[in-house]
Structures are given as C-alpha cells and as structure tokens.
Design a protein around this motif. Structure first.
Motif, PDB file in Angstrom:
ATOM      1  N   ARG A   1      -9.791  89.447  63.783  1.00  0.00           N
ATOM      2  CA  ARG A   1     -10.964  88.604  64.023  1.00  0.00           C
ATOM      3  C   ARG A   1     -12.167  89.085  63.229  1.00  0.00           C
ATOM      4  O   ARG A   1     -12.902  88.291  62.641  1.00  0.00           O
ATOM      5  CB  ARG A   1     -11.300  88.583  65.520  1.00  0.00           C
ATOM      6  N   THR A   2     -12.371  90.395  63.185  1.00  0.00           N
ATOM      7  CA  THR A   2     -13.483  90.973  62.440  1.00  0.00           C
ATOM      8  C   THR A   2     -13.382  90.621  60.960  1.00  0.00           C
ATOM      9  O   THR A   2     -14.380  90.285  60.313  1.00  0.00           O
ATOM     10  CB  THR A   2     -13.505  92.506  62.606  1.00  0.00           C
ATOM     11  N   ALA A   3     -12.168  90.684  60.431  1.00  0.00           N
ATOM     12  CA  ALA A   3     -11.951  90.361  59.015  1.00  0.00           C
ATOM     13  C   ALA A   3     -12.286  88.896  58.735  1.00  0.00           C
ATOM     14  O   ALA A   3     -12.961  88.576  57.742  1.00  0.00           O
ATOM     15  CB  ALA A   3     -10.504  90.660  58.626  1.00  0.00           C
ATOM     16  N   LEU A   4     -11.852  87.997  59.607  1.00  0.00           N
ATOM     17  CA  LEU A   4     -12.119  86.570  59.401  1.00  0.00           C
ATOM     18  C   LEU A   4     -13.612  86.257  59.514  1.00  0.00           C
ATOM     19  O   LEU A   4     -14.134  85.430  58.765  1.00  0.00           O
ATOM     20  CB  LEU A   4     -11.337  85.733  60.417  1.00  0.00           C
ATOM     21  N   ALA A   5     -14.285  86.910  60.438  1.00  0.00           N
ATOM     22  CA  ALA A   5     -15.722  86.689  60.590  1.00  0.00           C
ATOM     23  C   ALA A   5     -16.480  87.120  59.342  1.00  0.00           C
ATOM     24  O   ALA A   5     -17.545  86.597  59.035  1.00  0.00           O
ATOM     25  CB  ALA A   5     -16.236  87.443  61.812  1.00  0.00           C
ATOM     26  N   ALA A   6     -15.895  88.081  58.619  1.00  0.00           N
ATOM     27  CA  ALA A   6     -16.511  88.583  57.387  1.00  0.00           C
ATOM     28  C   ALA A   6     -15.957  87.886  56.143  1.00  0.00           C
ATOM     29  O   ALA A   6     -16.225  88.314  55.012  1.00  0.00           O
ATOM     30  CB  ALA A   6     -16.283  90.090  57.282  1.00  0.00           C
ATOM     31  N   ASP A   7     -15.168  86.844  56.353  1.00  0.00           N
ATOM     32  CA  ASP A   7     -14.552  86.090  55.253  1.00  0.00           C
ATOM     33  C   ASP A   7     -13.596  86.928  54.410  1.00  0.00           C
ATOM     34  O   ASP A   7     -13.340  86.616  53.242  1.00  0.00           O
ATOM     35  CB  ASP A   7     -15.623  85.479  54.328  1.00  0.00           C
ATOM     36  N   ASP A   8     -13.066  87.984  54.995  1.00  0.00           N
ATOM     37  CA  ASP A   8     -12.116  88.856  54.296  1.00  0.00           C
ATOM     38  C   ASP A   8     -10.701  88.368  54.597  1.00  0.00           C
ATOM     39  O   ASP A   8     -10.016  88.886  55.486  1.00  0.00           O
ATOM     40  CB  ASP A   8     -12.304  90.305  54.753  1.00  0.00           C
ATOM     41  N   ILE A   9     -10.275  87.372  53.869  1.00  0.00           N
ATOM     42  CA  ILE A   9      -9.006  86.707  54.144  1.00  0.00           C
ATOM     43  C   ILE A   9      -7.799  87.612  53.896  1.00  0.00           C
ATOM     44  O   ILE A   9      -6.831  87.598  54.661  1.00  0.00           O
ATOM     45  CB  ILE A   9      -8.879  85.420  53.288  1.00  0.00           C
ATOM     46  N   GLU A  10      -7.860  88.412  52.856  1.00  0.00           N
ATOM     47  CA  GLU A  10      -6.723  89.291  52.553  1.00  0.00           C
ATOM     48  C   GLU A  10      -6.505  90.314  53.670  1.00  0.00           C
ATOM     49  O   GLU A  10      -5.369  90.576  54.075  1.00  0.00           O
ATOM     50  CB  GLU A  10      -6.946  89.999  51.207  1.00  0.00           C
ATOM     51  N   SER A  11      -7.589  90.882  54.173  1.00  0.00           N
ATOM     52  CA  SER A  11      -7.465  91.835  55.281  1.00  0.00           C
ATOM     53  C   SER A  11      -6.957  91.131  56.527  1.00  0.00           C
ATOM     54  O   SER A  11      -6.155  91.684  57.294  1.00  0.00           O
ATOM     55  CB  SER A  11      -8.817  92.497  55.576  1.00  0.00           C
ATOM     56  N   ALA A  12      -7.406  89.894  56.735  1.00  0.00           N
ATOM     57  CA  ALA A  12      -6.961  89.117  57.890  1.00  0.00           C
ATOM     58  C   ALA A  12      -5.450  88.890  57.828  1.00  0.00           C
ATOM     59  O   ALA A  12      -4.742  89.044  58.835  1.00  0.00           O
ATOM     60  CB  ALA A  12      -7.694  87.779  57.941  1.00  0.00           C
ATOM     61  N   ARG A  13      -4.950  88.538  56.654  1.00  0.00           N
ATOM     62  CA  ARG A  13      -3.507  88.318  56.489  1.00  0.00           C
ATOM     63  C   ARG A  13      -2.739  89.616  56.733  1.00  0.00           C
ATOM     64  O   ARG A  13      -1.661  89.610  57.344  1.00  0.00           O
ATOM     65  CB  ARG A  13      -3.224  87.776  55.086  1.00  0.00           C
ATOM     66  N   ARG A  14      -3.307  90.717  56.279  1.00  0.00           N
ATOM     67  CA  ARG A  14      -2.649  92.008  56.471  1.00  0.00           C
ATOM     68  C   ARG A  14      -2.579  92.380  57.959  1.00  0.00           C
ATOM     69  O   ARG A  14      -1.539  92.825  58.447  1.00  0.00           O
ATOM     70  CB  ARG A  14      -3.388  93.086  55.692  1.00  0.00           C
ATOM     71  N   HIS A  15      -3.676  92.179  58.673  1.00  0.00           N
ATOM     72  CA  HIS A  15      -3.683  92.483  60.100  1.00  0.00           C
ATOM     73  C   HIS A  15      -2.754  91.540  60.867  1.00  0.00           C
ATOM     74  O   HIS A  15      -2.116  91.950  61.840  1.00  0.00           O
ATOM     75  CB  HIS A  15      -5.112  92.397  60.654  1.00  0.00           C
TER      76      HIS A  15
ATOM     77  N   ASN B   1     -18.482  84.468  64.607  1.00  0.00           N
ATOM     78  CA  ASN B   1     -17.494  83.392  64.574  1.00  0.00           C
ATOM     79  C   ASN B   1     -16.439  83.570  63.472  1.00  0.00           C
ATOM     80  O   ASN B   1     -16.762  83.557  62.282  1.00  0.00           O
ATOM     81  CB  ASN B   1     -18.223  82.062  64.378  1.00  0.00           C
ATOM     82  N   PRO B   2     -15.161  83.709  63.860  1.00  0.00           N
ATOM     83  CA  PRO B   2     -14.095  83.895  62.872  1.00  0.00           C
ATOM     84  C   PRO B   2     -13.633  82.595  62.214  1.00  0.00           C
ATOM     85  O   PRO B   2     -12.972  82.619  61.179  1.00  0.00           O
ATOM     86  CB  PRO B   2     -12.958  84.511  63.698  1.00  0.00           C
ATOM     87  N   TYR B   3     -13.994  81.469  62.817  1.00  0.00           N
ATOM     88  CA  TYR B   3     -13.607  80.178  62.260  1.00  0.00           C
ATOM     89  C   TYR B   3     -14.588  79.714  61.183  1.00  0.00           C
ATOM     90  O   TYR B   3     -14.197  79.061  60.217  1.00  0.00           O
ATOM     91  CB  TYR B   3     -13.541  79.114  63.359  1.00  0.00           C
ATOM     92  N   MET B   4     -15.859  80.058  61.362  1.00  0.00           N
ATOM     93  CA  MET B   4     -16.902  79.631  60.431  1.00  0.00           C
ATOM     94  C   MET B   4     -17.307  80.738  59.458  1.00  0.00           C
ATOM     95  O   MET B   4     -17.846  80.458  58.385  1.00  0.00           O
ATOM     96  CB  MET B   4     -18.136  79.151  61.209  1.00  0.00           C
ATOM     97  N   GLY B   5     -17.073  81.993  59.841  1.00  0.00           N
ATOM     98  CA  GLY B   5     -17.405  83.106  58.967  1.00  0.00           C
ATOM     99  C   GLY B   5     -18.887  83.166  58.638  1.00  0.00           C
ATOM    100  O   GLY B   5     -19.744  82.849  59.460  1.00  0.00           O
ATOM    101  N   SER B   6     -19.204  83.545  57.409  1.00  0.00           N
ATOM    102  CA  SER B   6     -20.591  83.723  56.996  1.00  0.00           C
ATOM    103  C   SER B   6     -21.373  82.414  56.922  1.00  0.00           C
ATOM    104  O   SER B   6     -22.601  82.426  56.898  1.00  0.00           O
ATOM    105  CB  SER B   6     -20.648  84.422  55.629  1.00  0.00           C
ATOM    106  N   ALA B   7     -20.673  81.279  56.913  1.00  0.00           N
ATOM    107  CA  ALA B   7     -21.353  79.981  56.844  1.00  0.00           C
ATOM    108  C   ALA B   7     -22.130  79.705  58.132  1.00  0.00           C
ATOM    109  O   ALA B   7     -23.268  79.240  58.099  1.00  0.00           O
ATOM    110  CB  ALA B   7     -20.341  78.863  56.602  1.00  0.00           C
ATOM    111  N   MET B   8     -21.521  80.011  59.281  1.00  0.00           N
ATOM    112  CA  MET B   8     -22.163  79.803  60.581  1.00  0.00           C
ATOM    113  C   MET B   8     -21.698  80.894  61.543  1.00  0.00           C
ATOM    114  O   MET B   8     -20.957  80.644  62.502  1.00  0.00           O
ATOM    115  CB  MET B   8     -21.819  78.414  61.137  1.00  0.00           C
ATOM    116  N   PRO B   9     -22.119  82.123  61.319  1.00  0.00           N
ATOM    117  CA  PRO B   9     -21.619  83.261  62.093  1.00  0.00           C
ATOM    118  C   PRO B   9     -21.970  83.236  63.574  1.00  0.00           C
ATOM    119  O   PRO B   9     -21.256  83.814  64.395  1.00  0.00           O
ATOM    120  CB  PRO B   9     -22.253  84.465  61.400  1.00  0.00           C
TER     121      PRO B   9
END
Length: 285
Positions: free
Chosen positions: A41-55, A137-145
């Motif tokens: 969730r932390t990775a997605l909120a930060a728009d770090d998609i590669e880390s999110a996939r890894r987790h 917010n992990p769905y909106m990331g940096s656009a609408m945190p």
C-alpha cells in the motif's frame, strides 16, 4: 545427495514481466500478510509501481485464494490502472480476513491497529487498510493523496485494549491544558463498538476548546472505565490490558474519574491549575 532440514524454508525466485520476487514454501501468516500488504500500500501511495508488484509477489502463496489470485494479478500487471484494480481485489479479500479474525473468539490472531479508509472515486472497490492514521490513498497516489475518509477501525487486540491507544494521549493533552491532537484521537475512538463511548467520542472530537473537551472527556472516561471493568470480570474472552490506574477528582463535575497507565497523578480535568488534585481509587491489573 544432501537432505535439507524441513525447518529450513526454501525460497524460489520467480520472474514475471521483469519483476522478481521471493516465494516461500510456507504461506504467510495473517500477521505477515498484513505486514506485506502495508508495504504494498505504501508503494502504491507513492506511485512506486515496481515496488508494489514486488511486494504483491510475496503474497501469491497466501492461503486465501481470492487474495492470492489478486496478488498474482497485481504482480503480473503492466499498466498502472490494472495494478490498482488488482490492489482493490486484494484489499477486499484481506479486509474480509481481518474482519473474520475479529469475530473468531477462539483462534483469533492479535493484529496491529488497522484503519479502514475508503475513496468513493476509486472503482470498482475503494477501501484499503493502513497502519498509519494519516490518509495516503493508494488508488490515487500523488494525484490525490488525501482523497477518502476513515470508515472503521480493526485489530489492535480488540476492545477495550485498542481504545487505550487514543484515550491515553487525549488524557495527557488535557492534563497539559491542550487540545492538540485530541480531535484526531477522538475521531478514532468514535469507531468503538460501544455506542455510548462512540457518541461521547464524537462530542469530544467536536470540542473546540479545553472546557468543552474536558466535559466530553468525562463521558468518554465513564464509558471506557465501564468497558475495562466489564473486561476485568470476564471468565472467557478476556482481553489482556496493560496495568491501569483509576483516579478520581471530587472537584471535577459532572464526572471526575479517569484512567492512566502511570501512577503519578496528572489531572486531565484541572490541568496546570491543580495537576495533583485527586486520589488513586485502585489499580487494575
């Protein structure tokens, strides 16, 4: 051929669309699943998609089939929109598991406090879990945190234990003649399963000065003390609590009792005017 002891967990490295993650022979426990989910969730909120996939890859062997399927889908997704859609399915499955754990009185696992948030703009599913109280917010990331709101509170060892994490900081703030942080903690208390405490907590959250906050704190204290004392009398399903000290101030009106986790009296109703006013009623162990 040398035999490897069963106690040793073999780890296989799996490649999926360029992402690599470790998959253990043993599925993660619910506690481990929550920890790995939190990192995801932390990775997605930060728009770090590669880390999110890894987790997500560390959850593909989860015992819950829906959760494992969603984790697999997320770890293999190449588009951001697909990653976040799969996270929604994963969140839905995990929230169901955590809620089931809450109602399982016999074999429940003690989990950390988990804040349930929801974003109405996230489709098709917009709920998620956070360890932190501040929304990210992990769905909106940096656009609408900060998009979304809290809808529930889970884990934390159950009530009344998890309520103390917010009650005690409120008491400390009022003892120091401050309402800093009181609203946020009171809003969390308002998710209590106890209706009386929840209603009092809402009044406390709405307080805009120390006088009103102290009056509402009295109602919160009364309700929480009742929960603690009821828990004390239980023969089955008793929640383990830290040592608590019950104090009373006869000058506080209409209710002058409160709980502390330390023995040195610090009056939240009188604050700096009369910080030592009151007496120890008893210690709850």
């Amino acid at each position: 051929m040398r035999l490897i002891p069963v106690a040793v967990i073999a780890v296989a490295v799996v490649a999926s669309h360029g992402a690599q993650f470790a998959v253990a022979d043993e599925p993660p426990s619910l506690t481990e699943t929550v920890e790995r989910y939190a990192q995801l969730r932390t990775a997605l909120a930060a728009d770090d998609i590669e880390s999110a996939r890894r987790h997500a890859g560390s959850l593909v062997d989860a015992t819950d089939r829906k959760l494992a399927a969603a984790a697999t889908e997320l770890s293999e997704a190449t588009e951001v929109v697909d990653v976040r859609k799969a996270f929604g399915a994963l969140s839905k499955a995990l929230i169901a598991q955590v809620e089931a754990n809450e109602t399982n009185k016999k074999d429940s696992v003690e989990l950390p406090r988990l804040h349930v948030f929801e974003c109405s703009m996230a489709k098709p599913y917009g709920k998620w879990l956070q360890l932190e109280i501040e929304i990210a917010n992990p769905y909106m990331g940096s656009a609408m945190p900060r998009c979304g709101s809290r809808t529930d509170l889970l884990g934390g060892g159950g009530e009344p234990k998890r309520l103390l994490e917010d009650y005690l900081p409120i008491r400390e703030a009022l003892a120091g003649d401050s309402i800093d942080g009181v609203r946020v903690h009171a809003e969390t208390l308002a998710f209590s399963d106890d209706r009386t405490l929840a209603a009092a907590a809402k009044e406390l959250a709405a307080a805009r000065n120390v006088v009103d906050a102290r009056k509402a704190f009295g109602d919160v204290s009364k309700a929480l003390i009742a929960l603690v004392e009821a828990n004390e009398k239980r023969k089955k399903g008793k929640v383990e609590l830290p040592t608590l000290h019950l104090f009373e101030c006869s000058m506080a009106s209409p209710y002058g009792r409160w709980l502390q986790d330390d023995r040195a009296i610090s009056n939240p109703y009188m604050g700096s005017r009369m910080p030592r006013c009151g007496k120890l009623v008893r210690t709850i162990e």
